[in-house]
Design a protein around this motif. Structure first.
Motif, PDB file in Angstrom:
ATOM      1  N   ARG A   1      -1.145  20.140  -6.518  1.00 51.38           N
ATOM      2  CA  ARG A   1      -0.279  20.019  -7.698  1.00 51.38           C
ATOM      3  C   ARG A   1       0.740  21.156  -7.716  1.00 51.38           C
ATOM      4  NH1 ARG A   1      -5.164  18.498  -9.964  1.00 51.38           N
ATOM      5  NH2 ARG A   1      -5.462  20.470 -11.050  1.00 51.38           N
ATOM      6  N   HIS A   2       0.287  22.359  -7.399  1.00 47.70           N
ATOM      7  CA  HIS A   2       1.195  23.509  -7.332  1.00 47.70           C
ATOM      8  C   HIS A   2       2.284  23.269  -6.278  1.00 47.70           C
ATOM      9  CE1 HIS A   2       2.641  27.655  -7.037  1.00 47.70           C
ATOM     10  NE2 HIS A   2       2.420  27.584  -5.734  1.00 47.70           N
TER      11      HIS A   2
ATOM     12  N   THR B   1       6.255  28.638 -11.068  1.00 42.94           N
ATOM     13  CA  THR B   1       5.358  27.488 -11.082  1.00 42.94           C
ATOM     14  C   THR B   1       3.924  27.998 -11.115  1.00 42.94           C
ATOM     15  OG1 THR B   1       6.941  26.227  -9.763  1.00 42.94           O
ATOM     16  CG2 THR B   1       4.691  25.385  -9.850  1.00 42.94           C
ATOM     17  N   GLY B   2       3.152  27.509 -12.069  1.00 43.21           N
ATOM     18  CA  GLY B   2       1.769  27.943 -12.208  1.00 43.21           C
ATOM     19  C   GLY B   2       0.859  27.361 -11.142  1.00 43.21           C
TER      20      GLY B   2
ATOM     21  N   GLU C   1       2.233  23.949 -13.479  1.00 43.13           N
ATOM     22  CA  GLU C   1       2.905  24.195 -14.754  1.00 43.13           C
ATOM     23  C   GLU C   1       4.201  24.965 -14.532  1.00 43.13           C
ATOM     24  OE1 GLU C   1      -1.544  25.116 -14.866  1.00 43.13           O
ATOM     25  OE2 GLU C   1       0.146  25.781 -13.686  1.00 43.13           O
ATOM     26  N   ARG C   2       5.173  24.739 -15.402  1.00 43.84           N
ATOM     27  CA  ARG C   2       6.425  25.500 -15.352  1.00 43.84           C
ATOM     28  C   ARG C   2       6.192  26.788 -16.136  1.00 43.84           C
ATOM     29  NH1 ARG C   2      12.104  24.439 -14.568  1.00 43.84           N
ATOM     30  NH2 ARG C   2      11.391  22.746 -13.254  1.00 43.84           N
ATOM     31  N   PHE C   3       6.412  27.918 -15.488  1.00 38.51           N
ATOM     32  CA  PHE C   3       6.251  29.233 -16.086  1.00 38.51           C
ATOM     33  C   PHE C   3       7.553  30.004 -15.961  1.00 38.51           C
ATOM     34  CE2 PHE C   3       1.404  30.109 -15.168  1.00 38.51           C
ATOM     35  CZ  PHE C   3       1.048  29.215 -16.157  1.00 38.51           C
TER      36      PHE C   3
ATOM     37  N   ARG D   1       4.145  33.969 -14.994  1.00 39.00           N
ATOM     38  CA  ARG D   1       3.435  33.753 -13.721  1.00 39.00           C
ATOM     39  C   ARG D   1       2.795  35.045 -13.232  1.00 39.00           C
ATOM     40  NH1 ARG D   1       0.364  31.486 -10.021  1.00 39.00           N
ATOM     41  NH2 ARG D   1       1.397  30.873  -8.099  1.00 39.00           N
TER      42      ARG D   1
END
Length: 183
Positions: A23-24, A129-130, A134-136, A141
């Motif tokens: 996913r990352h 990107t986490g 996720e968008r960080f 991050r």
């Protein structure tokens, strides 16, 4: 087939079984496509390819040193990927700092470090990107990384030192992107 298309295939084969890491990687690759205007037109495919490939070194099937940037670069080099992509993977997101913490600088040195807009954009894609895609923000991050790893861990020590330097890479990418946007 473009390098980025082949990179997506390779990453899926090697990283998809790692679920969260996959996913990352997908999110980093997507983020890199948003950043392509920050690099020269002839380096955009390299950026996206490197984003897909940046974490293949976590795959148990290619792990040899246990240091994922180096393992990924070694695998790509052995499979005759272009040196520009191999070197981006080897040096993504401050790998040189972690290599120093792990006593692996000599091994990483076989891949020349080149400070570039493309490396800055890869750093930006990865470090905004986490771990689960996720968008960080960059600061979020880095805080997440420092919280996840205890202070005695080489990763924690790396980020305590490297964070201000890599924040500059993110700033430069954002500046390049802003200049490239139509006014």
């Amino acid at each position: 087939m473009t390098y980025s298309e082949e990179a997506q295939r390779v990453a899926q084969e090697l990283v998809e079984p790692l679920e969260t890491r996959w996913r990352h990687v997908q999110a980093v690759a997507f983020r890199s496509t948003e950043l392509t205007d920050a690099v020269a037109a002839n380096q955009r495919d390299e950026l996206v390819a490197a984003a897909w490939l940046h974490d293949i070194g976590y795959s148990p099937s290619i792990k040899c040193t246990g240091f994922h940037p180096l393992d990924g670069a070694l695998h790509l080099q052995a499979n005759e990927w272009p040196s520009a992509i191999v070197n981006l993977v080897a040096h993504h997101s401050g790998a040189r700092f972690e290599a120093a913490e792990r006593g692996m600088s000599q091994q990483l040195a076989r891949f020349p470090f080149r400070d570039s807009a493309t490396l800055d954009a890869l750093v930006t894609a990865d470090l905004t990107t986490g771990p689960g895609g996720e968008r960080f923000t960059y600061d979020e991050r880095i805080a997440e990384i420092l919280k996840r790893y205890p202070p005695e861990d080489p990763v924690h020590r790396t980020w305590a030192k490297a964070a201000p330097i890599l924040k500059e890479a993110v700033r430069r990418t954002e500046e390049r992107l802003a200049k490239a946007q139509p006014k």
